[in-house]
Write an enzyme that holds these catalytic residues in place. Sequence first.
Site, short mmCIF file in Angstrom:
data_model
loop_
_atom_site.label_atom_id
_atom_site.label_comp_id
_atom_site.label_asym_id
_atom_site.label_seq_id
_atom_site.Cartn_x
_atom_site.Cartn_y
_atom_site.Cartn_z
CG ASP A 51 -68.07 -40.62 -96.92
OD1 ASP A 51 -68.13 -40.12 -95.78
OD2 ASP A 51 -69.02 -40.51 -97.74
CB SER A 52 -64.52 -37.96 -92.97
OG SER A 52 -64.14 -39.10 -92.25
CG ASP A 90 -69.04 -43.66 -94.21
OD1 ASP A 90 -70.01 -44.08 -93.54
OD2 ASP A 90 -68.48 -42.58 -93.99
CE LYS A 118 -71.07 -43.21 -91.01
NZ LYS A 118 -71.25 -42.14 -92.01
CD GLU A 120 -73.54 -39.19 -95.92
OE1 GLU A 120 -74.10 -38.30 -96.59
OE2 GLU A 120 -72.34 -39.14 -95.59
CD GLU A 187 -71.98 -35.10 -89.67
OE1 GLU A 187 -72.00 -36.22 -90.22
OE2 GLU A 187 -71.14 -34.23 -89.93
O1 KIV Z 1 -67.29 -39.97 -92.81
C1 KIV Z 1 -67.28 -39.81 -91.59
O2 KIV Z 1 -66.23 -39.67 -90.94
C2 KIV Z 1 -68.55 -39.78 -90.90
C3 KIV Z 1 -68.58 -39.23 -89.51
C4 KIV Z 1 -68.60 -37.75 -89.60
C5 KIV Z 1 -69.73 -39.75 -88.73
O3 KIV Z 1 -69.55 -40.13 -91.47
#
Ligand code: KIV
Length: 271
Positions: A51-52, A90, A118, A120, A187
């Site tokens: 989600d970056s 994510d 994934k 958090e 992280e």
């Molecule tokens: O969203 C993302 O790119 C991430 C990485 C920083 C691990 O979660």
Amino acid sequence: MSVHAEQKPWTVPALAEAKRQGRRLAMLTAYDAGFARVLDANGIDLVLVGDSLGMVVQGHGSTLPVTVADMAYHTAAVARVLKRALLVSDLPFQSDATPERALDASMALLQAGAQMVKLEGAGHKLDVVRFLAARDIPVCSHLGLTPQSVLKLGGFKVQGREEKAAAQLLADARAAVEAGASLLVLECVPTPLAQKITAAVSVPTIGIGAGPHCDGQVLVLHDFLGLDSGHRRPRFVKDFLAEGGSVAGAVSAYADAVRDGSFPDAAHAYA
Ligand code: KIV
């Protein structure tokens, strides 16, 4: 043909086997088919549609505005071209606030082609991990600096420096695996703590700013290519394009450096 093209496609059980064999895993983010193809052909084991993308693709200041529809769109683009790498996607901000919401969001991502989701944090998220894992959805738990908590954390800072916080992170990592997580992303965690967590859990740990002792490494594609993504470049980022000479060369250099343990060195980690 790339030397990597012959290798078998990754599966979720193969990740745990890689840890048992001491084989390090190279992961990068990708958000579109063009880059995903290069990553897949040049030794990347896991591709993360992170989600970056809210920051590096959409231009936001955080990951909070990203939606499940955004994630599904980018996941589908990446999934269409991967032949070998395992695709992790994510769950965006609050799409995992309850187990039921997380199931709906995970279905959207898996149906778009993700092989693992994934999410958090620990705490109430452990119930979410358990709920998804019990329904055969492979889960990666992201611990340490969790960017979706940026408002509460007051910025993007190293986590687990104090003794109490370090003990909590270790307990969270164990609990996430016990709840069914197949992979952990750590992280911005001090190197000794990441090493301790890696030794304590049976599933691979993937570090980003967590030192060289994790079972694998991940970087955000734009950081790794030395692109200005609108935020201060963190200490752990290395510009592999400068070294590799081309995007394919940079990916290959990164995959090799992760596998032989030369990345990250002390200059790209937190003591
Ligand atoms: O969203 C993302 O790119 C991430 C990485 C920083 C691990 O979660």
